[in-house]
Design an enzyme around this catalytic site. Structure first.
Site, PDB file in Angstrom:
ATOM      1  N   MET A   1    -116.973  29.773  -5.321  1.00 46.25           N
ATOM      2  CA  MET A   1    -117.233  29.578  -3.895  1.00 46.25           C
ATOM      3  C   MET A   1    -117.464  30.948  -3.262  1.00 46.25           C
ATOM      4  SD  MET A   1    -117.552  26.843  -2.041  1.00 46.25           S
ATOM      5  CE  MET A   1    -117.272  26.050  -0.478  1.00 46.25           C
ATOM      6  N   CYS A   2    -116.615  31.400  -2.356  1.00 48.01           N
ATOM      7  CA  CYS A   2    -116.715  32.680  -1.640  1.00 48.01           C
ATOM      8  C   CYS A   2    -117.899  32.678  -0.667  1.00 48.01           C
ATOM      9  CB  CYS A   2    -116.827  33.870  -2.575  1.00 48.01           C
ATOM     10  SG  CYS A   2    -115.397  34.106  -3.640  1.00 48.01           S
ATOM     11  N   GLY A   3    -117.782  33.500   0.348  1.00 50.79           N
ATOM     12  CA  GLY A   3    -118.855  33.650   1.320  1.00 50.79           C
ATOM     13  C   GLY A   3    -119.166  35.115   1.535  1.00 50.79           C
TER      14      GLY A   3
END
Length: 298
Positions: A1-3
């Site tokens: 995920m992560c942004g």
């Protein structure tokens, strides 16, 4: 995920709004990674005065005045030290590498979060919106910034595991994805004398890029070397004092969108992080192509 988010300002009239725009962008990425976050800001004079070397320190249980006195005695000029939430930001009218050397000698167990002219790196554990508030990010100015919201997969949830990884002078890297062969590349870099602060796979990417740049390669060439060397799925943003670059892996399965106007260039994992930027309705917007390096220079 992560942004991931990144913003490179072309219009000096927007410099006073950099922090506010970055805070909004980072907040929109909170649900992509709510365990920790980090930000790198270029050009905020409150944290990094012009003409000063700057170092961001974490995991240091010493009061700012004591740090300022100790480092001032080491470098022979007055040192400013301020605590921005859990990051100790120090600056002095000396080259950043000199201040960094003094900090490492005095506090060998501290984590170097970032160093260089005009650069401040802040990291923390917790919800990104809460962290941007505690940093006072909305009030920061500057010409460029990158940020990251983390969903931990490769290492513990600690400040040392948070992005950006800023391991070279004025250099930062943020990463959405994972490198499957990071252990092999870490061993190879260690054999060449490169030291590491964490077991995070992203640090391997950052150290690899910094190693390439130290050897005289430019950012675009270094990122092409990343594509040739690293296995896995990734979107990377790499920034230097005056440049901003983006690259995705050969499959490009990790989301990314770039928007560009005459006033700014921005990248985010999702469009919603760009939706409130000024003039975005007139921006050229696209998804970066696989293994194509996109770079902009101030």
């Amino acid at each position: 995920m992560c942004g991931i988010v990144g913003l490179h300002l072309r219009n000096p009239e927007l410099h006073s709004r950099l922090g506010a725009m970055l805070a909004e962008m980072l907040g929109e990425m909170q649900d992509r990674g709510a365990d920790s976050a980090g930000i790198a800001v270029y050009g905020n004079p409150e944290w990094a005065p012009p003409g000063h070397g700057c170092v961001s320190l974490l995991e240091l249980d010493v009061v700012p005045d004591e740090v300022a006195s100790t480092l001032g005695a080491a470098v022979g000029v007055p040192v400013a030290a301020q605590l921005v939430d859990t990051t100790l930001v120090v600056s002095a009218p000396v080259p950043a590498e000199e201040l960094l050397g003094a900090a490492r000698a005095a506090y060998p167990d501290a984590l170097i979060a970032g160093f260089g002219a005009d650069l401040t790196v802040l990291k923390g554990v917790g919800a990104p919106r809460d962290l941007t508030e505690s940093w006072g990010l909305a009030h920061a100015s500057g010409w460029q910034g990158v940020g990251h919201t983390r969903m931990a997969t490769e290492s513990a949830v600690t400040p040392s595991g948070a992005h950006p990884y800023a391991v070279g002078p004025e250099q930062c890297l943020v990463h959405n994805g994972s490198f499957s062969n990071h252990a092999t590349i870490r061993r190879e870099l260690r054999a060449e004398g490169v030291e590491f602060d964490s077991e995070n796979d992203t640090e391997v990417g950052a150290r690899f890029v910094a190693h390439q740049l130290a050897a005289g390669k430019d950012v675009e060439t270094a990122l092409k070397e990343v594509c040739a060397t690293f296995d896995g799925f990734y979107t990377l943003v790499v920034s230097n004092h005056d440049s901003f670059a983006v690259v995705r892996d050969a499959i490009a399965c990790k989301p990314a969108v770039i928007a560009e106007t005459d006033d700014w260039v921005a990248i985010a994992s999702e469009y919603r992080a760009l939706a409130k930027l000024p003039g975005v309705e007139n921006a050229r917007i696209w998804e970066p192509e696989p293994e194509v390096v996109y770079a902009w220079t101030r």
